[in-house]
Structure formats: structure tokens, C-alpha cells
Design a protein around this motif. Structure first.
Motif, PDB file in Angstrom:
ATOM      1  N   ASP A 534       0.817  -1.212   0.000  1.00  0.00           N
ATOM      2  CA  ASP A 534       0.000   0.000   0.000  1.00  0.00           C
ATOM      3  C   ASP A 534       0.855   1.269   0.000  1.00  0.00           C
ATOM      4  OD1 ASP A 534      -2.214   1.612   0.062  1.00  0.00           O
ATOM      5  OD2 ASP A 534      -2.602   1.357   2.190  1.00  0.00           O
ATOM      6  N   GLN A 535       1.808   1.371   0.911  1.00  0.00           N
ATOM      7  CA  GLN A 535       2.635   2.573   0.985  1.00  0.00           C
ATOM      8  C   GLN A 535       3.506   2.713  -0.253  1.00  0.00           C
ATOM      9  OE1 GLN A 535       2.475   5.054   3.346  1.00  0.00           O
ATOM     10  NE2 GLN A 535       3.820   6.120   1.878  1.00  0.00           N
ATOM     11  N   GLU A 536       4.010   1.597  -0.753  1.00  0.00           N
ATOM     12  CA  GLU A 536       4.830   1.642  -1.969  1.00  0.00           C
ATOM     13  C   GLU A 536       4.020   2.184  -3.148  1.00  0.00           C
ATOM     14  OE1 GLU A 536       7.214  -1.528  -4.846  1.00  0.00           O
ATOM     15  OE2 GLU A 536       6.932  -2.002  -2.711  1.00  0.00           O
ATOM     16  N   MET A 537       2.751   1.783  -3.237  1.00  0.00           N
ATOM     17  CA  MET A 537       1.893   2.276  -4.323  1.00  0.00           C
ATOM     18  C   MET A 537       1.552   3.757  -4.125  1.00  0.00           C
ATOM     19  SD  MET A 537       1.597  -0.067  -6.523  1.00  0.00           S
ATOM     20  CE  MET A 537       3.285  -0.427  -6.083  1.00  0.00           C
ATOM     21  N   LYS A 538       1.450   4.171  -2.887  1.00  0.00           N
ATOM     22  CA  LYS A 538       1.213   5.596  -2.623  1.00  0.00           C
ATOM     23  C   LYS A 538       2.421   6.424  -3.050  1.00  0.00           C
ATOM     24  CE  LYS A 538      -0.315   8.782   0.982  1.00  0.00           C
ATOM     25  NZ  LYS A 538      -0.755   8.908   2.414  1.00  0.00           N
ATOM     26  N   LYS A 542       2.647   9.340  -6.045  1.00  0.00           N
ATOM     27  CA  LYS A 542       3.197  10.694  -5.900  1.00  0.00           C
ATOM     28  C   LYS A 542       4.084  11.057  -7.090  1.00  0.00           C
ATOM     29  CE  LYS A 542       3.114  10.712  -0.834  1.00  0.00           C
ATOM     30  NZ  LYS A 542       3.937  10.667   0.409  1.00  0.00           N
ATOM     31  N   LEU A 543       4.779  10.064  -7.643  1.00  0.00           N
ATOM     32  CA  LEU A 543       5.631  10.312  -8.802  1.00  0.00           C
ATOM     33  C   LEU A 543       4.817  10.521 -10.080  1.00  0.00           C
ATOM     34  CD1 LEU A 543       8.442   7.652  -8.194  1.00  0.00           C
ATOM     35  CD2 LEU A 543       8.520  10.103  -7.668  1.00  0.00           C
ATOM     36  N   LEU A 544       3.603   9.956 -10.100  1.00  0.00           N
ATOM     37  CA  LEU A 544       2.786   9.999 -11.314  1.00  0.00           C
ATOM     38  C   LEU A 544       1.687  11.053 -11.252  1.00  0.00           C
ATOM     39  CD1 LEU A 544       2.294   6.150 -11.880  1.00  0.00           C
ATOM     40  CD2 LEU A 544       3.975   7.647 -12.976  1.00  0.00           C
ATOM     41  N   ILE A 545       1.614  11.786 -10.160  1.00  0.00           N
ATOM     42  CA  ILE A 545       0.476  12.658  -9.920  1.00  0.00           C
ATOM     43  C   ILE A 545       0.252  13.690 -11.022  1.00  0.00           C
ATOM     44  CG2 ILE A 545       1.807  14.282  -8.515  1.00  0.00           C
ATOM     45  CD1 ILE A 545      -0.668  14.598  -6.734  1.00  0.00           C
ATOM     46  N   ALA A 546       1.317  14.154 -11.636  1.00  0.00           N
ATOM     47  CA  ALA A 546       1.194  15.212 -12.650  1.00  0.00           C
ATOM     48  C   ALA A 546       1.136  14.662 -14.072  1.00  0.00           C
ATOM     49  CB  ALA A 546       2.351  16.203 -12.519  1.00  0.00           C
ATOM     50  N   HIS A 671      -4.722   5.750  -4.729  1.00  0.00           N
ATOM     51  CA  HIS A 671      -3.860   6.820  -4.215  1.00  0.00           C
ATOM     52  C   HIS A 671      -3.709   7.961  -5.222  1.00  0.00           C
ATOM     53  CE1 HIS A 671      -2.889   4.959  -0.449  1.00  0.00           C
ATOM     54  NE2 HIS A 671      -2.462   3.849  -1.029  1.00  0.00           N
ATOM     55  N   LEU A 672      -3.644   7.641  -6.509  1.00  0.00           N
ATOM     56  CA  LEU A 672      -3.593   8.697  -7.524  1.00  0.00           C
ATOM     57  C   LEU A 672      -4.808   9.618  -7.411  1.00  0.00           C
ATOM     58  CD1 LEU A 672      -2.381   7.143 -10.921  1.00  0.00           C
ATOM     59  CD2 LEU A 672      -1.507   9.218  -9.833  1.00  0.00           C
ATOM     60  N   THR A 673      -5.962   9.017  -7.211  1.00  0.00           N
ATOM     61  CA  THR A 673      -7.205   9.789  -7.143  1.00  0.00           C
ATOM     62  C   THR A 673      -7.213  10.706  -5.928  1.00  0.00           C
ATOM     63  OG1 THR A 673      -8.320   7.899  -8.168  1.00  0.00           O
ATOM     64  CG2 THR A 673      -9.714   9.598  -7.172  1.00  0.00           C
ATOM     65  N   VAL A 674      -6.862  10.149  -4.784  1.00  0.00           N
ATOM     66  CA  VAL A 674      -6.871  10.942  -3.547  1.00  0.00           C
ATOM     67  C   VAL A 674      -5.848  12.067  -3.627  1.00  0.00           C
ATOM     68  CG1 VAL A 674      -6.457  10.872  -1.065  1.00  0.00           C
ATOM     69  CG2 VAL A 674      -7.725   9.012  -2.169  1.00  0.00           C
ATOM     70  N   LEU A 675      -4.645  11.765  -4.122  1.00  0.00           N
ATOM     71  CA  LEU A 675      -3.599  12.778  -4.213  1.00  0.00           C
ATOM     72  C   LEU A 675      -3.956  13.877  -5.208  1.00  0.00           C
ATOM     73  CD1 LEU A 675      -0.462  10.450  -4.133  1.00  0.00           C
ATOM     74  CD2 LEU A 675      -1.158  12.069  -2.349  1.00  0.00           C
ATOM     75  N   ARG A 676      -4.718  13.519  -6.237  1.00  0.00           N
ATOM     76  CA  ARG A 676      -5.127  14.525  -7.227  1.00  0.00           C
ATOM     77  C   ARG A 676      -6.360  15.313  -6.787  1.00  0.00           C
ATOM     78  NH1 ARG A 676      -3.321  12.266 -13.007  1.00  0.00           N
ATOM     79  NH2 ARG A 676      -4.878  13.720 -13.775  1.00  0.00           N
ATOM     80  N   GLY A 677      -6.917  14.936  -5.630  1.00  0.00           N
ATOM     81  CA  GLY A 677      -8.019  15.712  -5.057  1.00  0.00           C
ATOM     82  C   GLY A 677      -9.382  15.372  -5.591  1.00  0.00           C
TER      83      GLY A 677
END
Length: 693
Positions: A534-538, A542-546, A671-677
Motif C-alpha cells: 500500500d505505501q509503496e503504491m502511494k 506521488k511520482l505519477l500525480i502530474a 492513491h492517484l485519485t486521492v492525491l489529485r483531489g
């Protein structure tokens, strides 16, 4: 697709505030079915007075108050309480009997706006009000007819024709001078005769105070029953005579809902409304009428609907299943529930064997049809979206063990081209909800062509479960997040077990069968192990967020994993993502590769491993930005010198590897979804099960 809900209390005094909260909580439980607008209808304190323009409204009929709002349920709640405060509506007023309806919408006709929200009205005075889930396909013809008779329309919805048609029918019947007056059920049944399409409807009317009527054709609908004088030791929960011999004066609460989620916190006693049935609540009793729509059309005459007796069933779910618990989102909860959902899916179906018995699989829902399935000319998997991907993941093992040709069909495409289905075929319909419109229509098409129809669904008593000849319930438990996760993995497991059952027990594949069964027993533990990423995917998210785009390459068993992983990313993270068959890489997709585009390559150790190693080398030669999923301990084989980011997962039997491999991609999408808001449980423009076209 939408969610409809209704609440009626009989001989149970309830405050207006309580009634509002029941409606709001019901809609919250149904919000996964639509969340672009919502509305409710309750009664005011004002009783009708006889007037020249509305002489037939009973004197005990309260005026209906309608609240409609664009946006999610909480926006509706806020606006309702603001309006209540502005109008001094008494929230503490008690109602011994009260009928209320509610709706949460996923727009199909008309943009999200209050005028297009439900309940839709018959016009000034709100004589008839309707909430609707589905699509009325002939609404334009009905609308033209009603306009010619003086009706004006305020919305762009197909739904608005329904309450207006009800008023038209009511007015015409009363103009005929019937001394007895037309009943609510007669009005609704006459409306149903004119409607085409798939729908579930709940009607409320000032002409019939404290009554509700619900009906359906194609869309899901249940009735929940809660008797307030019921004691644990005085009478059983299961009372098969309730509806045929109702205790009309006993205090009770009744609920209509698109889904058991909105009912289970109140009662576990439910009745599933069948197609072309009309459920009428009046004076505390429930009557069920059924009419033959096809027979009416054929004969040209209107037959009198028959009254039917129906038994109450008991829900096998708990309130805890529909709560988020300690998780922030339903999708997160459902991803982490997969070890338990897989265990439940396999419980009682895997037989360990013993000293004199081989390991085997028992699927009781198929045992009477196995000979027919094994004699089939071919097996055809039919589904949409995630369910199609699950079937694709299971196709290789079914082909291997059965020796039969297995073909794949996207339900909408099969219908569009009227693809050939034969009597000698076995068609397998895969649907999480069991109500998916395209899949359900494909089922009717297959039945018309004489094929044996098998259903694989997560919803007991769903339309697909009821209309197939046999089937398997996947037992994944309640899934509320719009993006399916645990249903997908349970579907793969069910279809792996289906392959074992159809393949028989020949000596030549006994070792292979037993290895798969051993793998199934251990699969929940392997999924628990991979959830530790889970943390590794988070961190990867973070690296793919943009990033704007993401490719996923898979082949063999894991072509479906690439498709499903990409689907999850685009569904919830709103990021372009494409699953690609790795064998097709050089036939076009290779042109996209550069040092900027992130690419996931699924290269766990199976029969396609060496081919995937070649794919990795070719992508690296073109400076591809690689993320490689491999089996534990094999990072050096797929990423020499640490040249690529690696995700290591446990190794299982090849046909079960898609269950393990999809979990990191589900976590990545989450995690991508949550980080992107973004709202991970309510992705833009989507709803849970597409029951409309």
C-alpha cells in the motif's frame, strides 16, 4: 441510472425531522447510483380545501412539499434545512401516517439542475409526483401527445411525461363519470401500459393521501417491511403470509428502495419486486398486482391485473457491510476486504479431499446443467467493463481444462451487430449488479436464440440471476465504491472454479487441477501479502500525480490485468490510461514510447514471461520510462542494474495470478485519485451499475 427511495409510516407517530433524516440517509446509501442532483417530497401541514380547479382532491390530503437540488446529497440536505428555516416549517410536527419519496440522480436526459431533478410533477398543485430509475424510450411520442392536450413541460427529462400521463389518465377516468372513482392502482397500471423502456417508479398523489405505489420493468426495486410490535421471541422474522394477510392496524414502517443498502439499517425483511408488478401500500397493507404487458399488446384489450401472493425474504447482510469503518473511502475499504471476500466466495465450494478422495470443486447452482454445458459447441462469455475483463482473465484456464472454444463478447457490441448465438452454445453472463442493461438485453437475446444461459453475479435475486437457467453467486459482499474491486477478483475466482467443474476430473489434468485448488485455498493469504504494498503504491502515485497518460502492457493471463488496471486509473483518477496486449506493441503502440511516458509492464513468471522480458528490452532500448511488475525475487531478471522501478508480488498458479496482480494497480488508482483531489467513491460522470443505455 439513479436511486429511488420511499418511506411510509403507518400508526407510528413520527416527527417531520425524523422523516427527513430517514429520506436523507436512504439517499446517502444510494448515492453510489448517482450524485449529480437529488430531491425529496414530504407533506405539509395544510390540508386540501375543495376548490373549483381541484374538486376531486380529498379533504384530508396535505399539500406536497418538493425540494430539489443540483449536486450531491449533502447539498440537498443543506438547502432543505435552509428552506425549512426560512418558512418556519415545524420539524417537530407528528404524523401518525406519512408517505414520502426521494431520489438521487445520474443524468441521462437533461443537465444536472433542479428543474431536471426528481420528483417530477404533473404540474401546478403536484397532483401526481414520481421518482424514476431507468429510461422511457418512447417519451418523445408521449410528450407530443400530452402537449396537444394542453400540458406544458418544464424539464428536459424523459421522466416528466410519467406524472403528467398519470394526471391525464386520472382526469379522463373521472370525466367518464365513474361513481366509484378510479383507484390509484388503476391509474398507475394504465400509465405502465403506455411506457416503453426499463424503469422502476414510485408514485405519490394528493388524490390518494398516505398511499404509495411502486412498479418496475427491468430496473431493480425492493420493498422493506418493519413491524414495530415484532419481538424476537414472539414470532419469526420470516412470515410468508405477511403480504397476503396483512395486519393492517399494526404499527409498521415500509420502505421502497433501488437497493438493500438503504433498507438494511431499518429491517432485514424484504420483498423483491418482479417485472410488471405493482406494489400498492394503502391503510397499512401491501397488495401486489401483476399484469401481462405483452398479452395486452398482442390482444389489443386491457386484461384485469391479477393479485399475487408473495413471501417475505430475509437479507443476509449486516449494517457494518455498508459502513466505511476505519477507512477513509469505500474503495479503500473494499480493496482491503479482498482476502475476506475471496474466502467467502470459496467457502463451501472447495473440497480438500482426503486419503481416498481427490480435491474438487462443488458449484451447486450448476450441477443440474453440467452435462448440457459440456456438450456445448462453444462457451460465450458476455459482459461489460470490469466484468468483461474478469471473464477475459478466466478464458485461458477454461479453454485449457475444458478443451472447448471460448469466445468473448462485449454485451453492447453483440447486440449492435446481432452476433450469432446458437442453441448449442452456453452463454455466461457476468455482472456485478446483475442489472447491467446491455448485459441483460444480451441475455434476452441469447434466450430467444435457444442458448443455455448461465449467470455470474454478486446480487441475489437480480434480473440476471432470475432470468438465467442456472448460475453462481460470487458472494463478494456489498460493494459501494463505484469502481469495482473485490467483485472483480471474486469473479475471476468463481470462473476459475467454473473451469474446474466443467473440465471434469480426467486423469490427464488431475495434477493441474489439484495445484489450482491448492492455489485457491492459499489465495487470500497471497492477497494479504500484496496489500502490504500500500505505501509503496502511494509513493509511486506521488511520482505519477502530474502525468497525463499511462500505458499498461500485459499478455496471456495478464492481458486482462492491463485492461482492468488501466480502467481503474481512468475511472477514478481521471487520467488517460490504456491497457495494451503486449503482443501488439510493435503494431502501433511502440510509436508512443519516449523517456516521459510512464509504462507499466506486467511480467510475472508464467508461460509468457520470456516474451515479456523481450518487451521490456525493446521498451528500454527506446528509453521507455518503465514500471515493471514481477514475481518476488525476480527483480534482477526484469530490471538489470535497477534500471526500472519494480513492483514485486507473490507468485501463485498462473490462472490465479491476475487476482494478485490487480491489487497493486487498484491501490495505485486509489492513491492517484486521492492525491489529485478527486472523489474516489464518486468519479465524474459515472455511477455504480449502468442500468440504462
Amino acid at each position: 441510472m439513479c436511486g429511488i427511495f420511499a418511506y411510509l409510516n403507518h400508526n407510528v407517530p413520527r416527527e417531520r425531522r425524523y422523516i427527513l433524516e430517514v429520506l436523507f440517509n436512504g439517499l446517502r446509501r444510494l448515492e453510489y447510483r448517482g450524485y449529480d442532483s437529488a430531491g425529496i417530497c414530504i407533506d405539509s401541514s395544510d390540508l386540501a380545501s375543495v376548490s373549483e380547479d381541484q374538486p376531486r382532491i380529498p379533504s384530508n390530503s396535505p399539500r406536497a412539499i418538493v425540494f430539489r437540488q443540483e449536486g450531491n446529497i449533502e447539498k440537498l440536505v443543506k438547502s432543505v434545512y435552509e428552506d425549512v428555516a426560512a418558512t418556519d416549517l415545524n420539524l417537530e410536527e407528528l404524523f401518525p401516517v406519512h408517505a414520502a419519496i426521494a431520489h438521487t440522480r445520474w443524468a441521462t436526459h437533461g443537465e444536472p439542475a433542479p428543474r431536471n431533478s426528481h420528483p417530477q410533477s404533473s404540474g401546478p398543485g403536484n397532483e401526481f409526483l414520481v421518482v424514476h430509475n431507468g429510461v422511457v424510450t418512447n417519451y418523445e411520442v408521449l410528450k407530443e401527445t400530452l402537449v396537444r392536450h394542453g400540458f406544458t413541460f418544464e424539464s428536459e427529462t424523459d421522466t416528466e411525461v410519467i406524472p403528467k400521463l398519470a394526471k391525464f389518465v386520472f382526469d379522463k377516468a373521472n370525466e367518464a363519470g365513474d361513481d366509484q372513482g378510479v383507484t390509484f392502482a388503476e391509474v398507475v397500471i394504465e400509465v405502465m401500459r403506455h411506457l416503453e423502456g426499463a424503469y422502476a417508479l414510485i408514485f405519490k398523489s394528493r388524490h390518494y393521501p398516505n398511499e404509495l405505489i411502486a412498479c418496475k420493468r427491468g430496473s431493480p426495486l425492493i420493498l422493506g417491511v418493519k413491524e414495530l410490535n415484532e419481538h424476537v421471541n414472539s414470532e419469526p422474522l420470516y412470515d410468508p403470509k405477511f403480504l397476503s394477510n396483512p395486519k393492517t392496524n399494526e404499527p409498521k414502517e415500509l420502505f421502497f428502495s433501488s437497493d438493500a443498502n438503504a433498507v438494511v439499517e431499518h429491517t432485514k425483511k424484504v420483498l423483491v419486486i418482479e417485472d410488471d408488478e405493482v406494489a400498492h401500500i394503502k391503510d397499512g397493507s401491501v397488495s401486489i398486482l401483476k399484469f401481462d404487458h405483452g398479452k395486452d399488446k398482442k390482444s389489443g384489450s386491457h386484461s384485469r391485473p391479477a393479485s399475487v401472493e408473495r413471501a417475505i425474504s430475509v437479507l443476509e447482510m449486516e449494517v457494518e457491510q455498508i459502513n466505511k469503518g476505519n477507512y477513509e473511502h469505500y474503495m479503500q475499504k473494499e480493496i482491503h476486504e479482498q482476502p475476506e471476500s475471496l474466502t467467502t466466495t470459496m467457502r463451501g465450494r472447495l473440497i480438500r479431499g482426503g486419503s481416498c478422495k481427490a480435491k474438487s470443486v462443488l458449484l451447486g447452482g450448476l450441477k443440474d446443467h453440467l452435462k448440457t454445458i459440456r456438450r456445448s459447441r462453444r462457451i460465450v462469455f458476455i459482459g461489460c467493463g470490469t466484468s468483461y475483463n474478469a471473464a477475459l482473465a478466466a478464458r485461458p484456464i477454461l479453454e485449457e481444462l475444458s478443451g472447448m472454444p471460448v469466445t468473448m463478447e462485449v454485451a453492447s457490441d453483440l447486440l449492435d451487430r446481432q452476433g450469432p448465438i446458437y442453441r448449442e452454445d452456453t452463454t455466461v453472463f457476468v455482472s456485478q449488479s446483475g442489472e447491467t442493461a446491455d448485459t441483460l438485453q444480451a441475455l434476452h437475446y441469447a434466450r430467444e436464440n435457444g442458448a443455455l444461459c448461465v449467470g455470474i453475479t454478486n446480487t441475489v435475486s437480480s434480473a440476471i440471476a432470475r432470468n438465467t437457467h442456472c448460475g453462481v453467486h460470487i458472494n463478494a459482499g456489498c460493494e459501494i465504491g463505484v469502481a469495482s474491486t473485490k467483485a472483480y477478483t471474486s469473479q475471476i475466482v468463481v470462473m476459475a472454479m467454473l473451469s474446474l467443474v466443467i473440465g471434469g476430473d480426467t486423469i490427464s489434468n488431475q495434477a493441474r487441477r489439484e495445484a489450482i485448488i491448492d492455489g485457491l485455498f492459499d489465495l487470500p493469504n497471497k492477497v494479504r501479502e500484496v496489500l502490504k504494498l500500500d505505501q509503496e503504491m502511494k509513493d509511486l502515485a506521488k511520482l505519477l500525480i502530474a502525468e497525463q497518460s499511462l500505458l499498461m502492457f500485459g499478455r496471456g493471463y495478464n492481458y486482462a490485468t492491463a485492461l482492468e488496471g488501466a480502467l481503474k486509473v481512468k475511472e477514478v483518477a481521471l487520467m488517460h490510461s490504456e491497457g495494451i496486449l503486449a503482443g501488439e506493441m510493435k503494431h502501433g503502440p511502440l510509436a508512443l514510447v519516449d523517456e516521459n511516458l510512464p509504462i507499466v509492464v506486467i511480467a510475472t513468471n508464467d508461460a509468457c514471461f520470456s516474451k515479456q522480458q523481450s518487451v521490456i528490452q525493446q521498451l528500454r532500448a527506446r528509453k521507455g520510462r518503465l514500471i515493471v511488475m514481477c514475481s518476488k525475487g525476480e527483480a534482477s531478471l526484469v530490471s538489470p542494474g535497477g534500471s526500472s522501478r519494480v513492483i514485486e508480488v507473490p507468485l501463485v498458479e498462473d490462472c490465479l495470478q491476475p487476482v494478485v496482480n490487480i491489487v497493486p494497480l487498484q491501490l495505485l488508482a486509489y492513491h492517484l485519485t486521492v492525491l489529485r483531489g478527486y472523489n474516489v467513491d464518486q468519479p465524474r460522470n459515472l455511477a455504480k451499475s449502468v442500468t440504462t443505455q
